[in-house]
Design a protein around this motif. Structure first.
Motif, PDB file in Angstrom:
ATOM      1  N   LEU A   1      17.333  47.430  27.931  1.00 45.59           N
ATOM      2  CA  LEU A   1      16.123  48.111  28.393  1.00 45.59           C
ATOM      3  C   LEU A   1      15.301  48.685  27.241  1.00 45.59           C
ATOM      4  O   LEU A   1      14.086  48.848  27.369  1.00 45.59           O
ATOM      5  CB  LEU A   1      16.504  49.229  29.368  1.00 45.59           C
ATOM      6  N   ALA A   2      15.965  48.988  26.119  1.00 52.65           N
ATOM      7  CA  ALA A   2      15.271  49.613  24.992  1.00 52.65           C
ATOM      8  C   ALA A   2      14.662  48.614  24.018  1.00 52.65           C
ATOM      9  O   ALA A   2      13.750  48.973  23.264  1.00 52.65           O
ATOM     10  CB  ALA A   2      16.228  50.540  24.243  1.00 52.65           C
ATOM     11  N   LEU A   3      15.153  47.385  24.002  1.00 53.19           N
ATOM     12  CA  LEU A   3      14.619  46.401  23.064  1.00 53.19           C
ATOM     13  C   LEU A   3      13.147  46.115  23.344  1.00 53.19           C
ATOM     14  O   LEU A   3      12.737  46.000  24.505  1.00 53.19           O
ATOM     15  CB  LEU A   3      15.414  45.094  23.144  1.00 53.19           C
ATOM     16  N   PRO A   4      12.338  45.983  22.309  1.00 48.24           N
ATOM     17  CA  PRO A   4      10.899  45.753  22.529  1.00 48.24           C
ATOM     18  C   PRO A   4      10.598  44.396  23.159  1.00 48.24           C
ATOM     19  O   PRO A   4       9.610  44.253  23.884  1.00 48.24           O
ATOM     20  CB  PRO A   4      10.306  45.859  21.122  1.00 48.24           C
ATOM     21  N   ASP A   5      11.426  43.407  22.873  1.00 51.79           N
ATOM     22  CA  ASP A   5      11.287  42.088  23.486  1.00 51.79           C
ATOM     23  C   ASP A   5      12.565  41.778  24.253  1.00 51.79           C
ATOM     24  O   ASP A   5      13.673  42.036  23.770  1.00 51.79           O
ATOM     25  CB  ASP A   5      11.050  41.019  22.422  1.00 51.79           C
ATOM     26  N   ALA A   6      12.410  41.227  25.435  1.00 54.92           N
ATOM     27  CA  ALA A   6      13.567  40.952  26.278  1.00 54.92           C
ATOM     28  C   ALA A   6      14.543  40.018  25.570  1.00 54.92           C
ATOM     29  O   ALA A   6      14.146  38.955  25.079  1.00 54.92           O
ATOM     30  CB  ALA A   6      13.126  40.333  27.598  1.00 54.92           C
ATOM     31  N   PRO A   7      15.827  40.395  25.512  1.00 53.32           N
ATOM     32  CA  PRO A   7      16.807  39.512  24.889  1.00 53.32           C
ATOM     33  C   PRO A   7      17.227  38.399  25.834  1.00 53.32           C
ATOM     34  O   PRO A   7      16.941  38.447  27.036  1.00 53.32           O
ATOM     35  CB  PRO A   7      17.985  40.461  24.627  1.00 53.32           C
ATOM     36  N   GLU A   8      17.891  37.415  25.294  1.00 54.07           N
ATOM     37  CA  GLU A   8      18.602  36.447  26.126  1.00 54.07           C
ATOM     38  C   GLU A   8      19.869  37.152  26.588  1.00 54.07           C
ATOM     39  O   GLU A   8      20.760  37.431  25.785  1.00 54.07           O
ATOM     40  CB  GLU A   8      18.936  35.202  25.308  1.00 54.07           C
ATOM     41  N   TYR A   9      19.961  37.456  27.858  1.00 51.09           N
ATOM     42  CA  TYR A   9      20.976  38.386  28.367  1.00 51.09           C
ATOM     43  C   TYR A   9      22.011  37.661  29.222  1.00 51.09           C
ATOM     44  O   TYR A   9      21.647  36.940  30.149  1.00 51.09           O
ATOM     45  CB  TYR A   9      20.280  39.468  29.188  1.00 51.09           C
ATOM     46  N   HIS A  10      23.281  37.867  28.907  1.00 51.39           N
ATOM     47  CA  HIS A  10      24.377  37.243  29.636  1.00 51.39           C
ATOM     48  C   HIS A  10      25.326  38.306  30.176  1.00 51.39           C
ATOM     49  O   HIS A  10      25.743  39.203  29.428  1.00 51.39           O
ATOM     50  CB  HIS A  10      25.187  36.323  28.731  1.00 51.39           C
ATOM     51  N   VAL A  11      25.690  38.194  31.435  1.00 56.93           N
ATOM     52  CA  VAL A  11      26.713  39.044  32.042  1.00 56.93           C
ATOM     53  C   VAL A  11      27.872  38.141  32.436  1.00 56.93           C
ATOM     54  O   VAL A  11      27.675  37.133  33.126  1.00 56.93           O
ATOM     55  CB  VAL A  11      26.176  39.788  33.273  1.00 56.93           C
TER      56      VAL A  11
END
Length: 327
Positions: free
Chosen positions: A262-272
């Protein structure tokens, strides 16, 4: 966000089995001189055409070509940072996959925060300096440095290494958030670690330890994720692949990886990763290591760490291939 469902699992595993590597993994074990104390222990994996053979280091076995000649083309570099109490071997399978794919990988055993010595485990702000020192060595002193492309350098970090990675690529933590967080959640691993320590983390992370040489980052289960606000991560400009384990009890959702996302300025490639625990990001354990350290080697019933790492490693390799492209 990417959840690793059964369909994706099947597709990636099938691809991994069908594919072929361009190289084998060469391996060297060594030390990097450090002006601030003892040398830094490192493991280096790199592309080679030499034949890999099984070798054993303590309770760990891997198939590599020890001191095999590096392929004399230009390769991107990835630096690895392990979690608290770990070693350079913590992500050896990922390192080998990267080497097979044409990357040079250097993993450090962090001084004072490793399996043999945890005397400086709360001195987390020294870790980025150690990463930069290893990077200096790889680019100037390592005997294969001429085969590294200094413009294509990535970083991989797990747990405390995830925090290290964030600080190295431009993150500024706010350590004043720790005390109130630990009052509310004293069972968190970091809070327990601090409670047992005679020292404390510095009150502020206002001094930047950013190393501009890093162009992409993979972060898994980052420790102290809640110390990073949007203002603290605003200077991160490189692409990030971010991972969290669904059932992580050491860095629980949503205070760590989710806070970073949520804090990163650009959305990361996110894996759960469904049903995974914190230590499932570590390389699958040998029987010998499992007998010594069952806590880091045992997964939840029904979770196959070996199968997961086929996906994990393929995703990490693919991300660095995409982001560390030649100019």
């Amino acid at each position: 966000m990417k959840a690793l469902n059964t369909k994706l699992f099947t597709l990636v595993v099938s691809f991994a089995i069908a594919g072929s590597s361009a190289y084998a993994a060469g391996f060297q074990h060594g030390f990097v001189s450090d002006s601030e104390g003892k040398p830094l222990e490192i493991g280096i994996w790199y592309p080679t055409k030499a034949e890999a053979q099984p070798i054993q280091i303590g309770p760990t076995t891997m198939s590599v070509a020890v001191n095999g000649p590096i392929q004399r083309t230009t390769h991107p570099l990835v630096i690895m940072s392990h979690g608290s109490g770990g070693s350079f071997l913590g992500h050896l399978d990922t390192a080998i996959e990267l080497a097979d794919a044409g990357f040079v990988v250097a993993a450090v055993t962090h001084k004072g925060d490793n399996y043999a010595d945890q005397s400086r485990s709360v001195d987390i702000m020294d870790r980025p300096r150690q990463i930069s020192r290893v990077t200096d060595h790889m680019l100037t002193n390592w005997d294969g440095h001429a085969s590294i492309d200094s413009k294509r350098i990535g970083i991989f970090g797990f747990s405390a290494g995830g925090f290290t990675t964030l600080a190295t690529i431009g993150g500024l933590p706010d350590f004043s958030k720790i005390a109130p967080m630990c009052q509310q959640y004293p069972g968190d691993f970091a809070c327990q670690l601090l409670a047992k320590s005679d020292t404390s983390i510095a009150s502020s992370g206002s001094t930047s330890l950013s190393d501009p040489r890093f162009k992409a980052a993979v972060i898994a289960a980052p420790a102290l994720g809640f110390t990073f606000s949007p203002d603290g991560l605003k200077n991160i400009k490189v692409p990030v692949q971010l991972w969290r384990a669904e059932n992580d009890l050491l860095v629980p959702h949503p205070r760590y990886a989710e806070a970073v996302r949520l804090a990163l300025p650009d959305a990361p490639e996110y894996h759960v990763v469904p049903n995974a625990g914190h230590f499932d990001f570590l390389a699958p354990c040998s029987k010998a290591l499992t007998s010594i350290a069952p806590a880091i080697c045992t997964s939840a019933p029904g979770f196959n760490r070996i199968a997961f790492h086929r996906i994990f490693n393929a995703e990490v390799v693919g991300f660095f291939r995409k982001t560390l492209t030649a100019d």
